[in-house]
Every structure is written in C-alpha cells, then in structure tokens.
Design a protein around this motif. Structure first.
Motif, mmCIF file in Angstrom:
data_model
loop_
_atom_site.group_PDB
_atom_site.id
_atom_site.type_symbol
_atom_site.label_atom_id
_atom_site.label_comp_id
_atom_site.label_asym_id
_atom_site.label_seq_id
_atom_site.Cartn_x
_atom_site.Cartn_y
_atom_site.Cartn_z
ATOM 1 N N ASP A 1 -4.347 2.621 2.694
ATOM 2 C CA ASP A 1 -4.222 2.554 4.154
ATOM 3 C C ASP A 1 -5.296 3.405 4.838
ATOM 4 O O ASP A 1 -5.772 4.377 4.257
ATOM 5 C CB ASP A 1 -2.828 3.089 4.533
ATOM 6 C CG ASP A 1 -2.337 2.601 5.883
ATOM 7 O OD1 ASP A 1 -3.084 1.908 6.593
ATOM 8 O OD2 ASP A 1 -1.176 2.917 6.223
ATOM 9 N N ASN B 1 4.968 1.885 4.037
ATOM 10 C CA ASN B 1 4.182 3.123 4.052
ATOM 11 C C ASN B 1 4.878 4.204 3.230
ATOM 12 O O ASN B 1 6.096 4.366 3.308
ATOM 13 C CB ASN B 1 4.017 3.620 5.492
ATOM 14 C CG ASN B 1 3.139 2.697 6.306
ATOM 15 O OD1 ASN B 1 1.925 2.690 6.160
ATOM 16 N ND2 ASN B 1 3.765 1.877 7.147
ATOM 17 N N GLU C 1 1.757 1.148 0.800
ATOM 18 C CA GLU C 1 0.555 1.635 1.485
ATOM 19 C C GLU C 1 0.442 3.136 1.265
ATOM 20 O O GLU C 1 1.286 3.909 1.706
ATOM 21 C CB GLU C 1 0.622 1.306 2.985
ATOM 22 C CG GLU C 1 0.571 -0.187 3.255
ATOM 23 C CD GLU C 1 0.192 -0.528 4.704
ATOM 24 O OE1 GLU C 1 0.003 0.397 5.519
ATOM 25 O OE2 GLU C 1 0.097 -1.735 4.992
ATOM 26 N N LYS D 1 -7.320 -1.291 3.085
ATOM 27 C CA LYS D 1 -6.933 -1.614 4.457
ATOM 28 C C LYS D 1 -7.890 -0.894 5.410
ATOM 29 O O LYS D 1 -7.867 0.339 5.505
ATOM 30 C CB LYS D 1 -5.480 -1.177 4.689
ATOM 31 C CG LYS D 1 -4.907 -1.684 5.981
ATOM 32 C CD LYS D 1 -3.395 -1.568 5.977
ATOM 33 C CE LYS D 1 -2.796 -2.330 7.132
ATOM 34 N NZ LYS D 1 -1.336 -2.205 7.172
ATOM 35 N N GLU E 1 3.970 -5.642 7.700
ATOM 36 C CA GLU E 1 4.049 -4.217 7.404
ATOM 37 C C GLU E 1 5.325 -3.709 8.057
ATOM 38 O O GLU E 1 5.580 -3.994 9.234
ATOM 39 C CB GLU E 1 2.839 -3.445 7.960
ATOM 40 C CG GLU E 1 2.985 -1.929 7.725
ATOM 41 C CD GLU E 1 1.779 -1.089 8.151
ATOM 42 O OE1 GLU E 1 0.832 -1.651 8.758
ATOM 43 O OE2 GLU E 1 1.800 0.121 7.881
HETATM 44 MG MG MG Z 1 0.317 1.481 7.111
#
Ligand code: MG
Ligand code: C2E
Ligand code: MG
Ligand code: MG
Length: 282
Positions: A180, A118, A150, A201, A58
């Motif tokens: 996420d 993200n 995400e 997630k 990530e």
């Molecule tokens: Mg994240």
C-alpha cells in the motif's frame, strides 16, 4: 509536595499536557467501548479493471460514534495502534472481511469479488499473525484467493526476515499481498525483489497531479514498469478523473481505485454499483 519532588515534576501539572493526556485516555476508553458496543463497520470502495468492471473492493474501517459522529480511521487508528487496541480491532476487521467474502460467495454476481484488508504494523508483527489470518479464513470458510492484505513498506522494514517469513506463509496459502502507499516509503529494489508480493499499490499522492507534474508522471511510470518486470500487478489509488485514468492506462496500469469509480460505501450501496450485467448473471 510537587515542590519537594523537584522542578522536573512540574510538567505533570502542565494543564495543556494534562488536557492532551486525558483526551487520549477518553479516546482509548471510547474505542474500547465502541468495540464491545459494535460501533465499528466496514465500508467498501470499488476496485476496477481497465474496462471499469468492479473486480473487488478495499475494506475501510469506520467508527459510528454516538456523539463524535462518523469518525475517520486517521482519527482513531494511531491511538488504537498506540494503546494496543488495534489488535482486537484488527482481528475484528479480518473476521468481518471474511464474513463478507462468504456472503458474496453465495451469489454468482458477487462470488468472484476480491476483498483487500489493511493491516497495521502492530497487528502484522504479532507472533501469531499468520495463524490469526488462517484461523479467520478457516472458521468462516472464505477463500484465501479472494483475500488480499494491504501492507505498508515501513511495516516490513521493522524486521525484514520475520516479515518475509510471514508473507511467504500467507502467499503460499493463496492470499494476495499488496504493498500500500507504494512509492512513499524507503524500500530498496534489492529488498523489494525478496518480498513475496502480488501487487504494488501506487500512492494517491502520485496520482493527484499526474497530468501536470512530470515528476509524478515519471514516478508512476517507473512503478508500473517495475511491477510488470517483477511479475506483479499494479493498482492506482485516488483516481478521481477520467483523464487521470486514461493517462494511467496509457502507461500500462490495469487496475484502479478512487472516487471516479465510487467512494467507500456501506455494503448495500457498494453492491448497487455492480454492473447490471454482473447482477443479471445472478
Ligand atoms: Mg489501503
Ligand atoms: P489507505 O489504505 O491508503 O486507504 C485509502 C484512503 O484513501 C481511504 O481513506 C479512502 O477513503 C481514500 N480515498 C479513496 N479514493 C480516494 C480518492 O479518489 N481521492 C481521495 N482524496 N481519497 C481517496 P480512509 O478510509 O479515511 O482511510 C485512511 C487510512 O486509514 C487508510 O489508508 C488506511 O491506512 C487506514 N485504514 C482504514 N481502514 C483500516 C483498517 O481496517 N485497518 C487498518 N490498520 N488501517 C485502516
Ligand atoms: Mg493506500
Ligand atoms: Mg494512502
């Protein structure tokens, strides 16, 4: 003059308020300058499979400020979101992530690594967000199959139909979409079913006490069952101990992220974590 304008204007001269306003303005100016002076960088936190092999990372944004030091995202992303600076910042993150995927694609040891990025609400809700992502991929030559976005539940609820349309285009291009912080939002199951997701997630707040809190253990188990019945993968975030990993694995979790496997690291240190056999193949 303030007196003539009436009592309400007094709040403009409240020194405490003035301090907050000018601190925010200073932060905005600093962020803007930071972007042009290239003070931002990405750190990479490993994501591993059930064997502990690193399958990807990530990307987590870091701001190396000359006097503030290393600033964590929670201290500047909300401000960047409010000022709109998140748009050029988010675009930079995407470009940087794609460049990293291309660099990895050149070495056999790293060629299969996936990268999760993200995406902030304001960034996602731009009318041309999909074109931006596709543009970054095409310009760099990175593979869409190795890029994962995400998104958070709240972001999708703002405009469900438009969100689904965007996600469908991204998914059709082969880009993975991970939800996420899953479990902390308010999505209904009916709505979840309509989203073209590839992964749930599990939020770290459920993982933290999973061994001792039966509610957290039950929620985690439910999320894993849900993911599997909807044909989605699941990854647990915030895994800090082998006991937590083993417990999650027994509940059917196949992918993990957390300090147990490595913190977010500059790229060279992240690459140093790759298994020797993974590097030997290079
Ligand atoms: Mg994240
Ligand atoms: P997130 O996406 O949920 O990222 C996970 C956060 O948990 C990261 O914090 C990571 O360092 C931390 N973490 C990872 N493993 C562990 C662990 O085992 N234990 C604990 N206690 N924490 C762990 P970080 O890097 O401070 O990022 C915070 C948040 O900032 C992220 O939460 C994400 O929402 C946001 N963020 C980070 N980078 C970006 C970015 O490029 N764009 C946008 N829009 N948001 C970003
Ligand atoms: Mg998360
Ligand atoms: Mg989180």
């Amino acid at each position: 003059q303030a007196k003539a304008a009436g009592r309400n204007t007094m709040c403009f001269f409240d020194p405490a308020m003035q301090t907050v306003v000018s601190a925010r303005a200073a932060l905005d100016a600093d962020l803007r300058q930071g972007l042009s002076l290239q003070q931002f960088m990405l750190h990479y936190q490993p994501q591993v499979d059930s064997q502990g092999r690193i399958t990807g990372a990530e990307a987590l944004l870091r701001w190396q400020h000359p006097s503030r030091g290393m600033v964590a995202p929670m201290q500047f992303i909300p401000a960047a979101e409010a000022s709109g600076l998140i748009l050029p910042l988010g675009a930079w993150v995407l470009e940087q992530a794609c460049a990293q995927l291309v660099a990895w694609s050149r070495q056999p040891a790293t060629a299969a690594l996936e990268l999760a990025v993200n995406v902030s609400p304001r960034q996602f809700h731009q009318a041309d967000f999909v074109q931006q992502v596709m543009g970054a991929l095409i310009r760099s030559g990175a593979s869409p199959r190795l890029l994962k976005l995400e998104l958070t539940e709240g972001l999708l609820l703002d405009d469900v139909e438009a969100s689904i349309a965007k996600m469908s285009l991204l998914a059709a291009a082969g880009i993975g979409i991970s939800l996420d912080d899953f479990g902390t939002g308010y999505s209904s199951l009916a709505y979840l079913k309509r989203l073209p997701l590839s992964q749930l997630k599990i939020d770290r707040s459920f993982v933290r006490d999973i061994l001792h809190n039966t509610d957290d253990a039950a929620i985690t188990k439910t999320i894993l069952t849900l993911a599997s019945s909807m044909g989605l993968s699941a990854i647990a975030e915030g895994v800090e101990s082998a006991e937590q990993q083993n417990y999650l694995a027994r509940q059917g979790c196949l992918a993990f992220q957390g300090y147990l496997f490595g913190p977010p690291l500059p790229v060279a240190q992240f690459e140093a974590l790759l298994q020797p056999e993974q590097l030997a193949r290079a």
